[in-house]
Structures are given as structure tokens and as C-alpha cells.
Design a protein around this motif. Structure first.
Motif, PDB file in Angstrom:
ATOM      1  N   GLY A  85      -4.413  -3.618  -8.213  1.00 52.55           N
ATOM      2  CA  GLY A  85      -3.805  -3.184  -9.278  1.00 52.55           C
ATOM      3  C   GLY A  85      -4.498  -3.446 -10.731  1.00 52.55           C
ATOM      4  N   VAL A  86      -3.972  -3.851 -11.642  1.00 55.75           N
ATOM      5  CA  VAL A  86      -4.494  -4.300 -13.100  1.00 55.75           C
ATOM      6  C   VAL A  86      -3.896  -5.271 -13.624  1.00 55.75           C
ATOM      7  CG1 VAL A  86      -4.789  -3.207 -15.334  1.00 55.75           C
ATOM      8  CG2 VAL A  86      -4.876  -1.641 -13.464  1.00 55.75           C
ATOM      9  N   LEU A  87      -4.935  -6.213 -14.138  1.00 52.89           N
ATOM     10  CA  LEU A  87      -4.224  -7.301 -15.105  1.00 52.89           C
ATOM     11  C   LEU A  87      -4.676  -7.102 -16.467  1.00 52.89           C
ATOM     12  CD1 LEU A  87      -5.564 -10.340 -12.824  1.00 52.89           C
ATOM     13  CD2 LEU A  87      -3.303  -9.249 -12.822  1.00 52.89           C
ATOM     14  N   ILE A  88      -3.909  -7.323 -17.242  1.00 56.89           N
ATOM     15  CA  ILE A  88      -3.955  -7.245 -18.710  1.00 56.89           C
ATOM     16  C   ILE A  88      -3.624  -8.508 -19.581  1.00 56.89           C
ATOM     17  CG2 ILE A  88      -2.936  -5.053 -18.707  1.00 56.89           C
ATOM     18  CD1 ILE A  88      -0.239  -6.174 -19.763  1.00 56.89           C
ATOM     19  N   SER A  89      -4.490  -8.805 -20.560  1.00 56.61           N
ATOM     20  CA  SER A  89      -4.407  -9.775 -21.568  1.00 56.61           C
ATOM     21  C   SER A  89      -4.302  -9.335 -23.011  1.00 56.61           C
ATOM     22  CB  SER A  89      -5.522 -10.905 -21.274  1.00 56.61           C
ATOM     23  OG  SER A  89      -5.541 -12.006 -22.208  1.00 56.61           O
ATOM     24  N   GLY A  90      -3.427  -9.288 -23.605  1.00 56.81           N
ATOM     25  CA  GLY A  90      -3.235  -8.651 -24.899  1.00 56.81           C
ATOM     26  C   GLY A  90      -3.641  -6.926 -24.706  1.00 56.81           C
ATOM     27  N   GLU A  91      -4.640  -6.402 -25.422  1.00 60.02           N
ATOM     28  CA  GLU A  91      -5.063  -5.075 -25.179  1.00 60.02           C
ATOM     29  C   GLU A  91      -6.143  -4.961 -24.100  1.00 60.02           C
ATOM     30  OE1 GLU A  91      -3.904  -2.612 -27.333  1.00 60.02           O
ATOM     31  OE2 GLU A  91      -2.246  -4.109 -27.946  1.00 60.02           O
ATOM     32  N   THR A  92      -6.621  -5.993 -23.628  1.00 57.95           N
ATOM     33  CA  THR A  92      -7.734  -5.882 -22.459  1.00 57.95           C
ATOM     34  C   THR A  92      -6.960  -5.638 -21.072  1.00 57.95           C
ATOM     35  OG1 THR A  92      -9.159  -7.510 -23.729  1.00 57.95           O
ATOM     36  CG2 THR A  92      -9.541  -7.021 -21.443  1.00 57.95           C
ATOM     37  N   GLU A  93      -7.510  -4.583 -20.524  1.00 63.35           N
ATOM     38  CA  GLU A  93      -7.003  -4.259 -19.164  1.00 63.35           C
ATOM     39  C   GLU A  93      -8.065  -4.492 -17.977  1.00 63.35           C
ATOM     40  OE1 GLU A  93      -4.814  -0.509 -18.483  1.00 63.35           O
ATOM     41  OE2 GLU A  93      -3.303  -1.111 -20.090  1.00 63.35           O
ATOM     42  N   LYS A  94      -8.069  -5.126 -17.120  1.00 63.24           N
ATOM     43  CA  LYS A  94      -9.248  -5.156 -16.074  1.00 63.24           C
ATOM     44  C   LYS A  94      -8.849  -4.589 -14.822  1.00 63.24           C
ATOM     45  CE  LYS A  94     -11.838  -8.483 -18.528  1.00 63.24           C
ATOM     46  NZ  LYS A  94     -12.630  -9.989 -18.693  1.00 63.24           N
ATOM     47  N   PRO A  95      -9.568  -4.189 -13.845  1.00 63.97           N
ATOM     48  CA  PRO A  95      -9.240  -3.941 -12.750  1.00 63.97           C
ATOM     49  C   PRO A  95      -8.954  -4.902 -11.611  1.00 63.97           C
ATOM     50  CG  PRO A  95     -11.340  -2.897 -13.138  1.00 63.97           C
ATOM     51  CD  PRO A  95     -10.680  -3.838 -14.322  1.00 63.97           C
ATOM     52  N   LEU A  96      -8.036  -4.957 -10.710  1.00 61.62           N
ATOM     53  CA  LEU A  96      -7.970  -6.033  -9.703  1.00 61.62           C
ATOM     54  C   LEU A  96      -8.242  -5.562  -8.504  1.00 61.62           C
ATOM     55  CD1 LEU A  96      -5.489  -8.884  -9.424  1.00 61.62           C
ATOM     56  CD2 LEU A  96      -5.893  -7.542  -7.426  1.00 61.62           C
ATOM     57  N   THR A  97      -9.228  -5.866  -7.689  1.00 55.77           N
ATOM     58  CA  THR A  97      -9.434  -5.044  -6.659  1.00 55.77           C
ATOM     59  C   THR A  97      -9.855  -6.036  -5.303  1.00 55.77           C
ATOM     60  OG1 THR A  97     -11.937  -5.036  -6.980  1.00 55.77           O
ATOM     61  CG2 THR A  97     -10.836  -2.994  -7.658  1.00 55.77           C
ATOM     62  N   ASP A  98      -9.931  -5.657  -4.191  1.00 59.03           N
ATOM     63  CA  ASP A  98     -10.223  -6.560  -2.984  1.00 59.03           C
ATOM     64  C   ASP A  98      -9.431  -7.627  -2.774  1.00 59.03           C
ATOM     65  OD1 ASP A  98     -12.275  -4.877  -2.491  1.00 59.03           O
ATOM     66  OD2 ASP A  98     -13.554  -5.886  -3.833  1.00 59.03           O
ATOM     67  N   GLY A  99      -8.304  -7.661  -3.235  1.00 63.91           N
ATOM     68  CA  GLY A  99      -7.263  -8.764  -3.100  1.00 63.91           C
ATOM     69  C   GLY A  99      -6.717  -8.889  -1.619  1.00 63.91           C
ATOM     70  N   THR A 100      -6.923 -10.183  -1.101  1.00 62.13           N
ATOM     71  CA  THR A 100      -6.529 -10.513   0.137  1.00 62.13           C
ATOM     72  C   THR A 100      -5.911 -11.714   0.388  1.00 62.13           C
ATOM     73  OG1 THR A 100      -7.214 -10.400   2.525  1.00 62.13           O
ATOM     74  CG2 THR A 100      -8.795 -11.285   0.819  1.00 62.13           C
ATOM     75  N   PHE A 101      -4.873 -11.818   1.107  1.00 63.29           N
ATOM     76  CA  PHE A 101      -4.380 -13.193   1.713  1.00 63.29           C
ATOM     77  C   PHE A 101      -4.048 -13.340   3.024  1.00 63.29           C
ATOM     78  CE2 PHE A 101      -0.796 -10.411   0.247  1.00 63.29           C
ATOM     79  CZ  PHE A 101       0.129 -10.659   1.152  1.00 63.29           C
ATOM     80  N   LYS A 102      -4.189 -14.347   3.635  1.00 65.09           N
ATOM     81  CA  LYS A 102      -3.773 -15.018   4.909  1.00 65.09           C
ATOM     82  C   LYS A 102      -3.258 -16.148   4.813  1.00 65.09           C
ATOM     83  CE  LYS A 102      -5.312 -14.787   9.835  1.00 65.09           C
ATOM     84  NZ  LYS A 102      -6.024 -14.243  10.859  1.00 65.09           N
ATOM     85  N   ILE A 103      -1.935 -16.512   4.844  1.00 65.74           N
ATOM     86  CA  ILE A 103      -1.517 -17.800   4.233  1.00 65.74           C
ATOM     87  C   ILE A 103      -0.683 -18.371   5.275  1.00 65.74           C
ATOM     88  CG2 ILE A 103      -2.021 -17.450   1.851  1.00 65.74           C
ATOM     89  CD1 ILE A 103       1.330 -16.931   2.924  1.00 65.74           C
ATOM     90  N   VAL A 104      -0.599 -19.626   5.201  1.00 57.56           N
ATOM     91  CA  VAL A 104       0.393 -20.524   5.815  1.00 57.56           C
ATOM     92  C   VAL A 104       1.515 -20.593   4.842  1.00 57.56           C
ATOM     93  CG1 VAL A 104       0.820 -22.827   7.264  1.00 57.56           C
ATOM     94  CG2 VAL A 104      -1.491 -21.695   7.324  1.00 57.56           C
ATOM     95  N   ILE A 105       2.862 -20.429   5.282  1.00 57.96           N
ATOM     96  CA  ILE A 105       3.882 -20.768   4.481  1.00 57.96           C
ATOM     97  C   ILE A 105       4.484 -22.076   5.002  1.00 57.96           C
ATOM     98  CG2 ILE A 105       6.422 -19.682   4.093  1.00 57.96           C
ATOM     99  CD1 ILE A 105       5.339 -17.186   5.193  1.00 57.96           C
ATOM    100  N   TYR A 106       4.945 -22.894   3.873  1.00 58.74           N
ATOM    101  CA  TYR A 106       5.290 -24.191   3.997  1.00 58.74           C
ATOM    102  C   TYR A 106       6.851 -24.285   3.463  1.00 58.74           C
ATOM    103  CZ  TYR A 106       0.553 -25.580   4.511  1.00 58.74           C
ATOM    104  OH  TYR A 106      -0.514 -25.664   4.900  1.00 58.74           O
TER     105      TYR A 106
END
Length: 152
Positions: A131-152
Motif C-alpha cells: 500500500g502507501v504510508l503517509i506522513s503529512g503531505e509525504t506519501e511513500k510506497p509500501l512494498t514486499d510486506g510479509t508476515f509469518k507470525i505466532v499468535i499469543y
């Protein structure tokens, strides 16, 4: 003499316990939670994941919470499920944040985050996100996000 015999028995018992343990039994599985933001890699080295009930919406939310290895950034991904925990693609009720712990730079919040959960049960979840992350007027592309997690 009794004390020596007692000590030998204790040492033998301890040795038996350590030698008979299955080496894989006591290992806590590690979790993966990482992404790229505008080409820079962020990876959590201390990830916690849990499922909570939202009081407001009355639905289950999966929370991935992590800190980078240098304690520079806090990263969090939350997915609120429309009905039950299940694999699928989620774009509604998804929140993402990346915050600088030392407050050296402004934080980022998610915009148009898409999560694809490929597997989930009461103890594990895995998938990808972008997706995209924003900070004020700045937008940056978020790519290659991955998770493999243990749920507690």
C-alpha cells in the motif's frame, strides 16, 4: 557417604533430563514481520501478535506489533475481520503505522493498505501486504510486506 551418594543421584537425574530432551521441543518459533518503505527495508526483530475483540465493532482484530532491531522504529499492522478469522484479501478496516521511537522523524500511517492472508488459525497467521504510508503531505510506497507470525 550418604551425601556423596545423594549428589551422584542428583547429577545423574539432571543429566538424564538434559540428554533425553528433544531439542525441538523447547524452541519458541520466531515470527517474521517485514516490508520495504520507499525501497528501505524494515524488519521487526521483536514481534508480538495477538487477536483481540473490538469493543466498538464487536469483531476480531489481528494485531502485529514489532520493533526493529536497533529500537529505531515501532511498526504495527491491524486487520479487523468482517466476521471470523479466515484467509482472504482485506482492504477495509486495515491499519498500518510506522513510528520513529526516538522521534527523529515524523511517523507514517497507512493509506490503501491491502493484506492477503494465506493462512490463519488460533496459533499462526501468514500473508503479505502492500500500500502507501503517509506522513503529512509525504506519501511513500509500501512494498514486499510479509508476515509469518505466532499468535499469543
Amino acid at each position: 557417604m550418604r551425601m556423596k551418594l545423594f549428589m551422584v543421584a542428583v547429577i545423574a537425574a539432571i543429566g538424564t533430563v538434559f540428554c533425553s530432551c528433544d531439542k525441538k521441543t523447547g524452541i519458541t518459533p520466531s515470527s517474521i514481520f517485514s516490508f520495504k518503505l520507499d525501497g528501505a527495508q524494515y524488519q521487526s526483530n521483536a514481534t508480538e501478535a495477538y487477536v483481540t475483540d473490538t469493543v466498538y465493532a464487536g469483531r476480531k482484530t489481528l494485531v502485529l506489533d514489532g520493533v526493529t532491531n536497533n529500537f529505531g522504529h515501532h511498526m504495527e499492522l491491524m486487520i479487523t475481520f468482517p466476521d471470523s478469522l479466515k484467509a482472504g484479501t482485506y482492504t477495509e478496516d486495515v491499519e498500518m503505522s510506522l513510528m520513529n521511537i526516538q522521534e527523529k522523524e515524523p511517523g507514517y500511517l497507512g493509506k490503501n493498505i491491502k493484506v492477503i492472508i494465506t493462512g490463519i488459525n488460533s496459533k499462526h497467521a501468514e500473508g503479505t501486504f502492500s500500500g502507501v504510508l503517509i506522513s503529512g503531505e509525504t506519501e511513500k510506497p509500501l512494498t514486499d510486506g510479509t508476515f509469518k507470525i505466532v499468535i499469543y
